[in-house]
Write a protein that holds these residues in place. Structure first.
Motif, mmCIF file in Angstrom:
data_model
loop_
_atom_site.group_PDB
_atom_site.id
_atom_site.type_symbol
_atom_site.label_atom_id
_atom_site.label_comp_id
_atom_site.label_asym_id
_atom_site.label_seq_id
_atom_site.Cartn_x
_atom_site.Cartn_y
_atom_site.Cartn_z
ATOM 1 N N ARG A 9 16.917 28.881 -40.617
ATOM 2 C CA ARG A 9 16.940 29.275 -42.032
ATOM 3 C C ARG A 9 16.108 30.546 -42.257
ATOM 4 N NH1 ARG A 9 18.211 25.749 -45.730
ATOM 5 N NH2 ARG A 9 17.441 24.013 -44.451
ATOM 6 N N LEU A 10 14.922 30.593 -41.651
ATOM 7 C CA LEU A 10 14.057 31.763 -41.802
ATOM 8 C C LEU A 10 14.681 32.994 -41.153
ATOM 9 C CD1 LEU A 10 10.592 30.098 -41.088
ATOM 10 C CD2 LEU A 10 11.438 30.910 -43.297
ATOM 11 N N LEU A 11 15.288 32.823 -39.975
ATOM 12 C CA LEU A 11 15.908 33.954 -39.287
ATOM 13 C C LEU A 11 17.078 34.509 -40.086
ATOM 14 C CD1 LEU A 11 16.308 35.837 -36.883
ATOM 15 C CD2 LEU A 11 17.562 33.986 -35.730
ATOM 16 N N ILE A 12 17.911 33.635 -40.615
ATOM 17 C CA ILE A 12 19.074 34.077 -41.384
ATOM 18 C C ILE A 12 18.648 34.887 -42.610
ATOM 19 C CG2 ILE A 12 20.979 33.245 -42.835
ATOM 20 C CD1 ILE A 12 21.147 30.857 -40.833
ATOM 21 N N ALA A 13 17.548 34.465 -43.248
ATOM 22 C CA ALA A 13 17.097 35.129 -44.467
ATOM 23 C C ALA A 13 16.323 36.419 -44.196
ATOM 24 C CB ALA A 13 16.218 34.178 -45.284
ATOM 25 N N ALA A 14 15.869 36.632 -42.956
ATOM 26 C CA ALA A 14 15.019 37.779 -42.645
ATOM 27 C C ALA A 14 15.851 39.036 -42.386
ATOM 28 C CB ALA A 14 14.170 37.467 -41.411
ATOM 29 N N PRO A 15 15.259 40.232 -42.613
ATOM 30 C CA PRO A 15 15.971 41.465 -42.254
ATOM 31 C C PRO A 15 16.397 41.487 -40.790
ATOM 32 C CG PRO A 15 14.084 41.967 -43.642
ATOM 33 C CD PRO A 15 13.980 40.506 -43.314
ATOM 34 N N GLY A 20 23.104 30.154 -44.706
ATOM 35 C CA GLY A 20 22.173 29.087 -44.368
ATOM 36 C C GLY A 20 22.502 28.521 -43.000
ATOM 37 N N PRO A 21 21.677 27.617 -42.471
ATOM 38 C CA PRO A 21 21.851 27.124 -41.105
ATOM 39 C C PRO A 21 22.929 26.057 -40.945
ATOM 40 C CG PRO A 21 19.924 26.110 -42.096
ATOM 41 C CD PRO A 21 20.438 27.107 -43.095
ATOM 42 N N GLU A 22 23.502 25.560 -42.030
ATOM 43 C CA GLU A 22 24.420 24.423 -41.945
ATOM 44 C C GLU A 22 25.610 24.666 -41.021
ATOM 45 O OE1 GLU A 22 23.257 25.711 -44.765
ATOM 46 O OE2 GLU A 22 21.844 24.138 -45.337
ATOM 47 N N PRO A 23 26.226 25.877 -40.975
ATOM 48 C CA PRO A 23 27.390 26.070 -40.092
ATOM 49 C C PRO A 23 27.027 26.259 -38.622
ATOM 50 C CG PRO A 23 27.402 27.599 -41.961
ATOM 51 C CD PRO A 23 26.034 27.035 -41.866
ATOM 52 N N LEU A 24 25.739 26.206 -38.280
ATOM 53 C CA LEU A 24 25.296 26.481 -36.927
ATOM 54 C C LEU A 24 24.788 25.220 -36.231
ATOM 55 C CD1 LEU A 24 23.192 29.728 -37.561
ATOM 56 C CD2 LEU A 24 25.592 29.591 -36.824
ATOM 57 N N SER A 25 24.935 25.190 -34.913
ATOM 58 C CA SER A 25 24.244 24.219 -34.068
ATOM 59 C C SER A 25 23.087 24.957 -33.419
ATOM 60 C CB SER A 25 25.183 23.655 -32.997
ATOM 61 O OG SER A 25 26.226 22.911 -33.571
ATOM 62 N N VAL A 26 21.872 24.492 -33.630
ATOM 63 C CA VAL A 26 20.701 25.204 -33.119
ATOM 64 C C VAL A 26 19.815 24.256 -32.320
ATOM 65 C CG1 VAL A 26 20.645 26.998 -34.882
ATOM 66 C CG2 VAL A 26 19.499 24.837 -35.318
ATOM 67 N N THR A 27 19.246 24.793 -31.259
ATOM 68 C CA THR A 27 18.266 24.084 -30.445
ATOM 69 C C THR A 27 17.057 24.993 -30.284
ATOM 70 O OG1 THR A 27 20.011 22.955 -29.216
ATOM 71 C CG2 THR A 27 17.804 22.956 -28.243
ATOM 72 N N GLY A 28 15.865 24.467 -30.530
ATOM 73 C CA GLY A 28 14.662 25.282 -30.449
ATOM 74 C C GLY A 28 13.864 25.034 -29.193
ATOM 75 N N PHE A 29 13.173 26.078 -28.721
ATOM 76 C CA PHE A 29 12.221 25.918 -27.625
ATOM 77 C C PHE A 29 10.971 26.729 -27.941
ATOM 78 C CE2 PHE A 29 15.054 29.351 -26.624
ATOM 79 C CZ PHE A 29 14.358 30.291 -25.889
ATOM 80 N N VAL A 30 9.836 26.226 -27.493
ATOM 81 C CA VAL A 30 8.539 26.774 -27.899
ATOM 82 C C VAL A 30 8.291 28.131 -27.255
ATOM 83 C CG1 VAL A 30 6.043 26.435 -27.645
ATOM 84 C CG2 VAL A 30 7.483 24.546 -28.412
#
Length: 267
Positions: free
Chosen positions: A180-186, A205-215
């Motif tokens: 969500r933050l990435l999509i909204a950022a320049p 927004g992030p709803e249409p995406l499948s996302v996996t995070g890593f530190v």
């Protein structure tokens, strides 16, 4: 440049289609035509012929009904749904507003994992040893990793451990908030452009995406200039991003600092 991008979109590279647009790369992954559950039509046809034409289709498989789950497991059984709920409730009693915060800023730390705890050496030989759970959280107010040991037999919290600078794998909620933050950022313009090219729709927004995070741990992983130097102490993650039922979009160069709610780019 746009003409070249469309030409790249249809170019096959090692079994995958790759497109470079804006600041991200889309990868469409295809499976071989014989990658089905039966091993492919070419292999299944001879087997069917050998059985004879008069033998109809095989009977459908039988799926056993899952056994009823009790409120409490025994021994080293996995935690039941009831035990998971009770462990989290016991580990996270009501707190004063603002004392802790989750990834979105709401009151209460971010829930991460709830696992069955190991037995002590003295308990390993017991016929019915106590059941304990390890419940972990991340508190965005103090940037701390919290772990509580909950005795499910006595309904008491036996110990609490608080650590700073420890970054466990992110939860799904944290990955979604990072997207969500990435999509909204320049800096998310490339992601938005690639999504639009792949789907013909705007990404809001992030709803249409499948996302996996890593530190991302900042200087522990190498050079971390500027604001990236706070990562490790701050909760920072990078993302694997995919259009749901569609193409991959490479967002791995972006670092989302969930503690500061900022976005930066590596390299």
């Amino acid at each position: 440049m746009r003409h070249l991008m469309h030409r790249h979109l249809g170019k096959a590279v090692a079994g995958a289609a790759v497109a470079l647009t804006g600041t991200a790369a889309m990868v469409a992954i295809t499976l071989p035509s014989d990658a089905g559950a039966t091993g492919g039509t070419e292999r299944s046809r001879p087997a069917a012929a050998a059985q004879g034409r008069d033998q109809g289709p095989p009977p459908p498989g039988v799926v056993e009904k899952a056994p009823a789950e009790g409120e409490r497991g025994r021994g080293r059984d996995p935690l039941t749904d009831d035990e998971l709920r009770r462990a989290q409730e016991l580990a996270l009693p009501p707190t004063r507003r603002g004392a802790t915060a989750d990834v979105t800023g709401r009151s209460g730390p971010e829930r991460l994992t709830t696992d069955l705890a190991e037995l002590t050496p003295a308990e390993t030989g017991l016929a019915d040893p106590p059941r304990r759970a390890l419940v972990s959280f991340y508190d965005y107010t103090s940037d701390s990793y919290l772990t509580k040991t909950v005795n499910l037999t006595t309904s008491k919290v036996e110990s609490t451990d608080t650590q700073h600078g420890v970054q466990p794998p992110p939860s799904r909620a944290e990955a979604v908030e990072a997207a969500r933050l990435l999509i909204a950022a320049p800096l998310g313009s490339g992601l938005r452009e690639d999504y639009h090219q792949a789907t013909g729709r705007d990404l809001t927004g992030p709803e249409p995406l499948s996302v996996t995070g890593f530190v991302y741990r900042g200087r522990a992983e190498g050079d971390a200039p500027g604001a990236l130097g706070d990562c490790g102490e701050h909760r920072c993650i990078r993302l694997f991003t995919k259009v749901k039922n569609g193409q991959w979009i490479d967002t791995r160069r972006f670092v989302i600092d969930l503690s500061a709610r900022t976005v930066a780019r590596l390299g």
